[in-house]
Design a protein around this motif. Sequence first.
Motif, PDB file in Angstrom:
ATOM      1  N   UNK A 129       0.803  -1.224   0.000  1.00  0.00           N
ATOM      2  CA  UNK A 129       0.000   0.000   0.000  1.00  0.00           C
ATOM      3  C   UNK A 129       0.826   1.259   0.000  1.00  0.00           C
ATOM      4  N   UNK A 130       2.153   1.106  -0.011  1.00  0.00           N
ATOM      5  CA  UNK A 130       3.045   2.263  -0.082  1.00  0.00           C
ATOM      6  C   UNK A 130       4.358   1.800  -0.681  1.00  0.00           C
ATOM      7  N   UNK A 131       5.184   2.756  -1.100  1.00  0.00           N
ATOM      8  CA  UNK A 131       6.539   2.386  -1.490  1.00  0.00           C
ATOM      9  C   UNK A 131       7.522   3.190  -0.669  1.00  0.00           C
ATOM     10  N   UNK A 132       8.494   2.476  -0.146  1.00  0.00           N
ATOM     11  CA  UNK A 132       9.579   3.093   0.593  1.00  0.00           C
ATOM     12  C   UNK A 132      10.707   2.075   0.681  1.00  0.00           C
ATOM     13  N   UNK A 133      11.918   2.539   0.540  1.00  0.00           N
ATOM     14  CA  UNK A 133      13.075   1.638   0.643  1.00  0.00           C
ATOM     15  C   UNK A 133      14.022   2.180   1.715  1.00  0.00           C
ATOM     16  N   UNK A 134      14.537   1.244   2.542  1.00  0.00           N
ATOM     17  CA  UNK A 134      14.464  -0.210   2.446  1.00  0.00           C
ATOM     18  C   UNK A 134      13.176  -0.783   3.021  1.00  0.00           C
ATOM     19  N   UNK A 135      12.869  -2.003   2.577  1.00  0.00           N
ATOM     20  CA  UNK A 135      11.771  -2.789   3.131  1.00  0.00           C
ATOM     21  C   UNK A 135      12.316  -4.187   3.371  1.00  0.00           C
ATOM     22  N   UNK A 136      12.187  -4.667   4.590  1.00  0.00           N
ATOM     23  CA  UNK A 136      12.748  -5.966   4.975  1.00  0.00           C
ATOM     24  C   UNK A 136      11.654  -7.004   5.130  1.00  0.00           C
ATOM     25  N   UNK A 137      11.897  -8.184   4.572  1.00  0.00           N
ATOM     26  CA  UNK A 137      11.055  -9.351   4.814  1.00  0.00           C
ATOM     27  C   UNK A 137      11.933 -10.437   5.432  1.00  0.00           C
TER      28      UNK A 137
END
Length: 356
Positions: free
Chosen positions: A324-332
Amino acid sequence: MAMALSLSQFPVRGSVSLPKRRLPRRSFCIRGMSETSSTSSVSTQQEQPTSDNASSVTIAPPPNFKPPEPKRFAIRPDKTSEVFGALLPLIFRFATGVFVSGYSFSIVSKDEIPTDEYALELNGSTYILFCLVEYQTFGFLPATLQNSLIPSAVLFFDYMPSWIICSCPFCRKVREIVAILDLDVLFYPCPRNGPNFRQKVLEMGGKLQFPYMVDPNTGASMYESDDIIRYLVDKYGDGNVPLSLSLGFLTTLTAGLGMLSRISKGTTYTPAKFPPKPLKLWAYEGSPFCKLVREVLVELELPHLLVSCARGSPKRHILYQKTGTFQAPFLEDPNTGIEMFESAEIIEYLRATYAL
């Protein structure tokens, strides 16, 4: 050189198809476009090196941990100096690794952007909100790679900024071309004194030198950053090395100078639990926030799949639809089920979960 890997823990397989629907130009919103109709996906399968010290230690997030809400364009006050220090490479390298090859953009009214499409919002005036819509042309990619992501398409034993500065820029150069070509890469960090992967490089390639690359799509393996860059642009690009990566000593010098502010970070192993599965990090080389997270991943010697998402990457749209959004970094983190934004909190989570 033939490679025999007797240990296998991280299977390299999978593909994610990009949206195939072609939108009108006024609402591209990070859409990958192709000159051909081929949509074949890439599936790679190869045994990967693992830790000889892997144990059955339980890996769990901190008690009562709750991922933070993403805050766009915000720097946590206690991290301001670190973020600005991590900006130095961006200046010396003239934003290399910030944009994918074939990057372009348009500015349109927010009303022209579908609600489920990613775009960068810009305040145009008191009454009108404009959006920067970005896109990339994939026409030069091989038919087998068009309109598909490449999870683990290339495997690197990657050495982050080192205690020997002359050895640091070479790995950065390779990471920059990975961002430009929008490749997804499985990184096995090799910090100084790291017990897990440095010896694997010696066993596989015959010498302790970084970066070292193995491409399971072709079976190719090699040292030397310039050779790796040339190989990648030939196999996964248009055959042309970007100017900022083709200046020889000047390229290496600027890459090294950009690391001065963080020269001691991400270099020495911090004892840590070894994860059963590699983590997944949505990031790109030009982001200072992503750099701070990658430093900690290297210090803890945590294998991680880097999902490249530089400006213009279609994967920005994929992450936007996922979260629902974009932002970096994103951790899984598949080992705990945690998924989260915010670099400062990601760093704290990694240390609390994995550091011994």
